[in-house]
Scaffold this active site. Structure first.
Site, short mmCIF file in Angstrom:
data_model
loop_
_atom_site.label_atom_id
_atom_site.label_comp_id
_atom_site.label_asym_id
_atom_site.label_seq_id
_atom_site.Cartn_x
_atom_site.Cartn_y
_atom_site.Cartn_z
N ARG A 22 10.72 2.48 2.16
CA ARG A 22 11.57 1.85 1.07
C ARG A 22 12.34 2.91 0.42
O ARG A 22 11.83 3.77 -0.23
CB ARG A 22 11.09 1.02 0.29
CG ARG A 22 10.94 -0.41 0.31
CD ARG A 22 10.30 -1.07 -0.67
NE ARG A 22 9.77 -2.48 -0.16
CZ ARG A 22 8.79 -3.19 -0.71
NH1 ARG A 22 8.60 -3.08 -1.97
NH2 ARG A 22 8.39 -4.08 0.03
N SER A 113 11.90 -6.42 -0.28
CA SER A 113 10.94 -7.22 -0.65
C SER A 113 11.89 -7.65 -2.07
O SER A 113 12.99 -7.89 -2.15
CB SER A 113 9.71 -6.84 -1.13
OG SER A 113 8.83 -7.89 -1.37
N HIS A 114 10.96 -7.45 -3.30
CA HIS A 114 11.39 -7.86 -4.39
C HIS A 114 12.27 -6.87 -5.37
O HIS A 114 12.71 -7.01 -6.25
CB HIS A 114 10.62 -8.48 -5.49
CG HIS A 114 9.53 -7.36 -5.44
ND1 HIS A 114 8.38 -6.95 -4.58
CD2 HIS A 114 9.23 -6.28 -6.41
CE1 HIS A 114 7.64 -5.93 -5.02
NE2 HIS A 114 8.15 -5.68 -6.20
N ASP A 278 9.98 -14.55 -3.44
CA ASP A 278 10.54 -13.22 -3.40
C ASP A 278 11.46 -13.12 -2.62
O ASP A 278 11.96 -13.67 -1.73
CB ASP A 278 9.53 -12.13 -3.71
CG ASP A 278 8.95 -11.79 -2.20
OD1 ASP A 278 8.85 -12.60 -1.36
OD2 ASP A 278 8.59 -10.66 -1.90
N ASP A 280 12.24 -11.40 0.28
CA ASP A 280 11.77 -11.84 1.65
C ASP A 280 10.98 -12.80 2.01
O ASP A 280 10.74 -13.02 3.12
CB ASP A 280 11.27 -10.59 2.45
CG ASP A 280 9.92 -10.10 1.80
OD1 ASP A 280 9.92 -10.01 0.85
OD2 ASP A 280 9.30 -9.23 2.45
N ASP A 282 7.84 -13.58 1.13
CA ASP A 282 6.36 -13.53 1.32
C ASP A 282 5.48 -13.76 0.13
O ASP A 282 4.17 -13.95 0.21
CB ASP A 282 5.91 -12.12 2.24
CG ASP A 282 6.27 -10.90 1.44
OD1 ASP A 282 7.11 -11.04 0.43
OD2 ASP A 282 6.11 -9.84 1.77
N ARG A 283 5.85 -13.59 -1.06
CA ARG A 283 5.21 -13.83 -2.20
C ARG A 283 5.37 -15.13 -2.69
O ARG A 283 6.47 -15.93 -2.38
CB ARG A 283 5.71 -13.11 -3.36
CG ARG A 283 5.46 -11.38 -3.08
CD ARG A 283 5.50 -10.57 -4.18
NE ARG A 283 5.33 -9.39 -3.86
CZ ARG A 283 5.18 -8.08 -4.60
NH1 ARG A 283 5.35 -8.37 -6.04
NH2 ARG A 283 5.10 -7.06 -4.17
N SER A 366 -0.84 -9.51 -6.26
CA SER A 366 0.47 -9.21 -6.52
C SER A 366 1.28 -10.53 -6.10
O SER A 366 2.24 -10.52 -5.10
CB SER A 366 0.97 -8.13 -5.72
OG SER A 366 0.80 -8.10 -4.23
N LYS A 377 1.87 -12.28 4.40
CA LYS A 377 1.66 -13.31 3.22
C LYS A 377 3.00 -14.27 3.42
O LYS A 377 3.92 -13.87 4.06
CB LYS A 377 1.65 -12.62 2.12
CG LYS A 377 2.62 -11.71 1.56
CD LYS A 377 2.37 -10.78 0.60
CE LYS A 377 3.09 -9.63 0.37
NZ LYS A 377 2.76 -8.66 -0.38
C1 G1P Z 1 2.80 -3.88 -4.15
C2 G1P Z 1 1.54 -4.93 -4.42
C3 G1P Z 1 0.53 -5.00 -3.14
C4 G1P Z 1 1.75 -5.49 -1.86
C5 G1P Z 1 2.96 -4.77 -1.79
C6 G1P Z 1 4.10 -5.19 -0.83
O1 G1P Z 1 2.39 -2.68 -3.79
O2 G1P Z 1 0.78 -4.28 -5.22
O3 G1P Z 1 -0.31 -5.71 -3.34
O4 G1P Z 1 1.02 -5.59 -0.54
O5 G1P Z 1 3.54 -4.38 -2.93
O6 G1P Z 1 4.48 -6.34 -1.22
P1 G1P Z 1 2.13 -1.16 -4.58
O7 G1P Z 1 3.48 -1.27 -5.33
O8 G1P Z 1 1.11 -1.61 -5.53
O9 G1P Z 1 1.52 -0.41 -3.50
ZN ZN Z 2 8.08 -9.24 -0.26
#
Ligand code: G1P
Ligand code: ZN
Length: 544
Positions: A22, A113-114, A278, A280, A282-283, A366, A377
């Site tokens: 990312r 993702s988000h 979110d 993509d 998955d949340r 999360s 997820k």
């Molecule tokens: C965060 C969330 C984790 C999730 C990940 C991807 O990661 O805490 O549970 O799997 O995003 O969605 P972190 O930023 O804490 O490493």
């Molecule tokens: Zn996501």
């Protein structure tokens, strides 16, 4: 089809984090950057000659351009066929399903993702393996090592595929199959849940729900499943069109970023269920009347009632939660007499357990929950699970949660995110905690008695790999717990996450929100870790 090898030089910042690589869009847009990374994945993952891959993205800014690079590098590495969602779109869980359905060798998901989208926002690449799950750490680390040694990447000269037209097309030697991104996923959901029963609930004229796509990928999925297949009232799904910058919304389903849903559900005109997913897909966030369901509670309630849902009627082999996730599900597992696994943060750690048939449900604090139906997820799946439970039990969302607390006690939960601009100072906080957590054992600070503390290491029971240094856990005498770890998904500075879990026994007063009930614990935790002293940062940037 001509294949060219282009000489390149390594970038030193291509180490994947919790969920792939990312970076800011502008970093990805540097010449050779994406090509280098993709080639490094191919170099690390072995031979893909003639293989089938799945590809798609969450529709964020630069999705199409990145896909075009992916096609050329994949063809340059001999990939035979790519299954891609129409318009280049696929949600993360739908992609996981397509990989499994077509027995593909893996897949590439273009998403951050988000994280915010747009030219000044973030972009990301996740790669999945043949089981539909994210690449294990061994592979992501190998890709990173390959990225540090790369000298050339291979690209094919080929016509640009047409992603807006369904069906098979040939682009040079690469076969491209453009599929409806929603249909197979919707069928899968229909096979797991009691659609006729949910349809009755949604059509009874009383039950009111809202699903917010937050202008990200789940809009089209929710529209098809909720409004078309399940007959939810038109207008149930809002912000349903994926936009490159998410229309300025922050597609992270939590009470802060989706405060408008919480406002609706706590106001005079509250409905029966509000939910969001979110960027993509998955949340998930589930909101009952007057109550946001904490993800740890959600996992526990789903596990408790899983047998009422057709796809899980045979019972669960086991459950798993990420280490910082509240231990509510542990109590349910104990009552059901099934194993409960505690894994490091990141969905990929669940995949071995799912593949081995050891668990059927898993979740993270999360706002991530899912099951053995996929290897990621799955936001909409969780919403459908809740709808199925409400329909089958004739209890409201909030009643199901209160019933659960009365039986098992409440694990009130909150997460304090400390944004620390200087990553090195953030690292010092963790090093200091990790040095010898055992020194806290049996100590009392103010009125808090620490039973024991440790640095979490996970021994994967399936492949026997070990992941150490995954966060520091501090267990308190009253059954509460505090966890510290650094985020692995940020693109700037560092985020120290402090996870707070306060246990209230079954007969206690369960009133209050997670953040309210854990506020004092948060102050204690920050003091214990000397966060402000070591970083100069006065308070958490966010409380969720
Ligand atoms: C965060 C969330 C984790 C999730 C990940 C991807 O990661 O805490 O549970 O799997 O995003 O969605 P972190 O930023 O804490 O490493
Ligand atoms: Zn996501």
């Amino acid at each position: 089809m001509a294949i060219r090898s282009i000489a390149t030089r390594p970038f030193d910042d291509q180490r994947p984090g919790t969920a792939g690589l990312r970076k800011k869009v502008r970093i990805f847009q540097q010449p050779h950057y994406l090509e280098n990374f993709l080639q490094s994945v191919f170099n690390a993952a072995g031979d893909f000659s003639g293989a089938t891959l799945v590809a798609g993205g969450d529709g964020r800014y630069w999705n199409r351009e990145a896909l075009s690079v992916l096609f050329r590098v994949a063809a340059g590495n001999g990939v035979g066929r790519i299954i891609v969602g129409r318009h280049g779109l696929l949600s993360t869980p739908a992609a996981s399903h397509l990989i499994r359905l077509h027995e593909a060798a893996g897949g590439f998901l273009l998403t951050a993702s988000h994280n915010p989208g747009g030219p000044d926002g973030d972009f990301g690449v996740k790669f999945d393996t043949a089981n539909g799950g994210q690449a294990p750490e061994s592979l992501t680390e190998a890709a990173w090592r390959a990225s540090l040694e790369i000298e050339a990447y291979h690209v094919a000269d080929m016509p640009e595929p047409e992603l807006d037209r369904l069906g098979l097309q040939q682009a040079g030697d690469l076969q491209i199959e453009v599929v409806d991104p929603v249909a197979d996923y919707a069928d899968l959901m229909e096979s797991l849940f009691d659609f006729p029963r949910i349809r009755k609930l949604l059509g009874n004229g009383r039950f009111r729900m809202r699903f917010d796509g937050l202008n990200a990928i789940t809009g089209p999925y929710a529209m098809e499943i909720l409004e078309h297949r399940l007959g939810a009232a038109p207008g149930t799904v809002v912000n349903a069109v994926p936009l490159p910058d998410f229309g300025g919304l922050h597609p992270d389903p939590n009470p802060v970023d989706a405060a408008h849903l919480v406002d609706w559900m706590t106001g005079p005109d509250a409905g029966d269920l509000a939910a969001a997913s979110d960027g993509d897909g998955d949340r998930n966030m589930i909101v009952g009347r007057g109550m946001v369901v904490s993800p740890g509670d959600s996992l526990a309630v789903l596990a408790e009632h899983a047998r009422r849902v057709p796809g899980y009627a045979g019972g669960l082999a086991g459950v798993a939660r990420s280490m910082p996730t509240s231990r509510a599900v542990d109590r349910v597992a104990e009552a059901l007499n099934i194993p409960c696994y505690e894994t490091p943060t990141g969905w990929r750690y669940f995949c071995n357990l799912l593949d081995a048939g050891r668990v059927d449900l898993c979740g993270e604090e999360s706002f991530g929950t899912s099951s053995s139906h996929a290897r990621e997820k799955d936001g909409l799946w969780a919403v459908l699970f809740w709808l199925n439970l409400v329909a089958a039990t004739e209890r409201s969302v909030e009643e199901l949660v209160h019933d659960h607390w009365q039986r098992f006690g409440r694990h009130a939960f909150a997460r304090h995110d400390w944004f620390i601009p200087d990553s090195e100072r953030a690292a010092v906080v963790m090093q200091t905690l990790q040095e010898n957590p055992g020194r806290f054992d049996g100590t009392t600070l103010g009125d808090v008695h620490i039973e024991r503390a440790d640095s979490f290491a996970y021994h994967d029971p399936v492949d026997e790999s070990v992941a150490s240094g995954q966060g520091v856990r501090v267990f308190l005498a009253d059954g509460s717990r505090v966890v510290f770890r650094l985020s692995g998904t940020g693109t700037q500075g560092a985020t120290l996450r402090i996870y707070l879990e306060k246990y209230l026994p079954p007969d206690a007063d369960h009133g209050g929100t997670g953040p309210e009930l854990t506020a004092a614990l948060g102050a204690f935790a920050a003091g214990l870790a000397r966060v402000s002293e070591l970083t100069g940062v006065a308070r958490p940037a966010g409380v969720i």
